[in-house]
Every structure is written in C-alpha cells, then in structure tokens.
Design an enzyme around this catalytic site. Sequence first.
Site, PDB file in Angstrom:
ATOM      1  N   LYS A  54     -50.577  17.435 -16.308  1.00 26.74           N
ATOM      2  CA  LYS A  54     -49.808  16.590 -17.223  1.00 26.74           C
ATOM      3  C   LYS A  54     -48.596  16.021 -16.501  1.00 26.74           C
ATOM      4  O   LYS A  54     -47.696  16.756 -16.127  1.00 26.74           O
ATOM      5  CB  LYS A  54     -49.367  17.395 -18.450  1.00 26.74           C
ATOM      6  CG  LYS A  54     -48.566  16.598 -19.468  1.00 26.74           C
ATOM      7  CD  LYS A  54     -48.209  17.463 -20.663  1.00 26.74           C
ATOM      8  CE  LYS A  54     -47.351  16.691 -21.659  1.00 26.74           C
ATOM      9  NZ  LYS A  54     -45.998  16.385 -21.092  1.00 26.74           N
ATOM     10  N   HIS A  65     -48.533  11.384 -10.660  1.00 24.65           N
ATOM     11  CA  HIS A  65     -47.754  10.190 -10.311  1.00 24.65           C
ATOM     12  C   HIS A  65     -46.607  10.495  -9.347  1.00 24.65           C
ATOM     13  O   HIS A  65     -45.980   9.582  -8.825  1.00 24.65           O
ATOM     14  CB  HIS A  65     -47.251   9.472 -11.568  1.00 24.65           C
ATOM     15  CG  HIS A  65     -46.219  10.218 -12.359  1.00 24.65           C
ATOM     16  ND1 HIS A  65     -45.598   9.669 -13.457  1.00 24.65           N
ATOM     17  CD2 HIS A  65     -45.702  11.466 -12.230  1.00 24.65           C
ATOM     18  CE1 HIS A  65     -44.745  10.532 -13.963  1.00 24.65           C
ATOM     19  NE2 HIS A  65     -44.786  11.628 -13.240  1.00 24.65           N
TER      20      HIS A  65
END
Length: 363
Positions: A265, A269
């Site tokens: 989660k 990125h």
Amino acid sequence: MAAQTQYIVPTDAELLQAQADLWRHSLYYLKSMALKCAVELGIPTAIHSLGGAASLSDLITALSLPAGKTQFLGRLMRMLASSDVFTMDDSADEPIYSLTPLSYLLVDGIAAEGHINHAPFLLTVTSKHYIDLAMGLAAWIKKEEKTPPFDHVHGASLFEESMERLDPEFHSMSRKGLMVHDNFGVEIAMRVFRDVFQGINSLTDCCYHGDNTVAKAIAKAFPHIKVTHMDLPQEIRKIPADGIINYVKGNMFKSIPPAQVVMLKMVLHHWSDEDCVKILANCKRAIPSRENGGKVLLSDIVLDPTSGEMYETQLLMDVCMMLMKGGRQRDLNDWRELFMKAGFSDFKMIRKFGARGVLEAYP
C-alpha cells in the site's frame, strides 16, 4: 530528422490570454503558501470551533491577530475561497467563511472516526527542504547525478536516520506527513473493499517506514485473516506486541513472509522500476499459485489522463516523488510492464480509490 511544421502565430486574443495564463502558472506557488499560512494561523480549526462558519472579525478575535491585518487576512481568504479551500458568502455586510471538505482535512482535534489532520503533509511539502529541491531542479537535471534531488541537496535521505541526525524537527514532521499520506482512508477502504478480502486466509502487509494502522484495521474487520506486518527493524521495534498481528522485521528487497496474499500500500511509488521488479519478484515467491488464491494486492496512484483534475494531482505527485525519493507514479501500461518483468501472469485494476487505484497481480 524531425518533420518540419509551420508554426501559426497566435492571435492577439490568444496572446493576451496566454499572458494571463503565464501569470497564473508563475504564481501558483502563492496558493500553496497561502494554504500553509492558513494552517499555521490555525484558521480551519478556528472556523470549526466557531461552529463551521466565521467572519473576518470572528477570526481576528479567535486567533488574537492584530486588527490592522483584517484587510490582508480578507484578501488571503478570498483567494483560498476561489480555490475551494473555504466557501465565502458575501451576501451580508461582512463575508462569512465556511469549511469545505478540503479545509475539513486540516482541522485539528476532530474526534470523528477516520479523521486525520493533514497539516503535517501540507507543512512537509511546503517546507524549505522541499522548496529548495524545486528551486534546484534545472541544475540537478543538467548533472550526471543518479541520487534523488533530496539526497543530492541535503546530503541525507528523506524518512531515514540520516535526515533525523541532520534536522530532527523536520524528520519528525515528514514522518507524520508520511503517516497521513499512507493511512488516510483506511476505514473507508475496509468498507469499500470488503469483497476483495473475502476468501483470504493469510495476508502479509509489506511496509516501508509505516506503522500498523492498516494491519490492525484488516485484523479488526476480518478476524479470520492471519495478518503479518513486515517493516524495517527500526519500525517494528516501535510497535508493542498485541497477540493479534505477527510482526516481522525484514527487508522487502531480500524476502517477504509467506502468505496467501501480499499487500503493498503506497510503497512502490517510492522506488525505481528496477527496484520495483525486485520487490514484486519477492512478493511472487511469497505467495502460492493463483489456483490456491495467491495474489499481490497493490494500492498506489495510477496515472489516468481521462480523470480530469485528478490527473493534475497525480502528475504533481509524480514530480514530488521524483524530487524526494527518486520514485515515480505509473499508468496501467507501466504497471503491466513491472508485473510481467517480475514474472506475474496477469493483473487487473479492481477500481479507483480517490487519486489511487487498487490492483491485483497473479502468479
């Protein structure tokens, strides 16, 4: 050789509009600074404490501001109202300002379930540490420099012990900002994605400088799932054993505790494509076959040019990740390429969740 095209000179009207657009883009940073100012003054919290609506004189009194600054405060609030940070009702003698969903996120002290004050995130990304990165972006691009701009400029890594040694106060604020970024919406997700967790008997929550908020929420909402929370050793040491969740000190670049499902989660990125492939390959080793329910559950931003204003948010977050960690945001094709390189056979995006997307990848 590039094809030669004839450039059409803009019309007078287009040039005048372009000048106004240039002014707007050049001064966008003042919107961020005005929002930072409003939070530092405590305006959202003051409006909330005054019943959700307040005049300028109400704010001046509540915040103990000099009466001579009323006009300046009014100009600040007018601009923020034009950006939907507040609403402004100017039908009376004195404008009345009310909270919007955006400024509600910046109110401190609300006890409602799921509310998280987002001020730490705002104050982190509008701090001098971040502004300096943007100011030096051109210089960084010109150099044969592989380290992220943050590391290059400050000689320390965001969220790491090197930053804590350099500036403990900023380190603490940035960690709080990370928790806001990662943990907001968990209660919403437990409601929206109930079907996703059906049939899962074990899950590893694979984190990066996180806490146990998500793992606790899953264990509470789905008691039948055996939940393992893995993070860096220095993070796991901060979490007291609770007898419900299995806490594991680890490194996702080395190995991941086996489970039917591995969850990432807002993790990938932070990392380059090459690093993401390594992490995902370890995820694949940790789960059983697809026939036995094995999958990776991933929540991250999914760039989508069709998403209107949300796309601008996603692109801004992309540049933000480039500056601070050397990571990036990705579109569906980018995710597909990462999954295939890591050895997965298929994937799908389940649905959008605000600026993020929730995806499943199958071995």
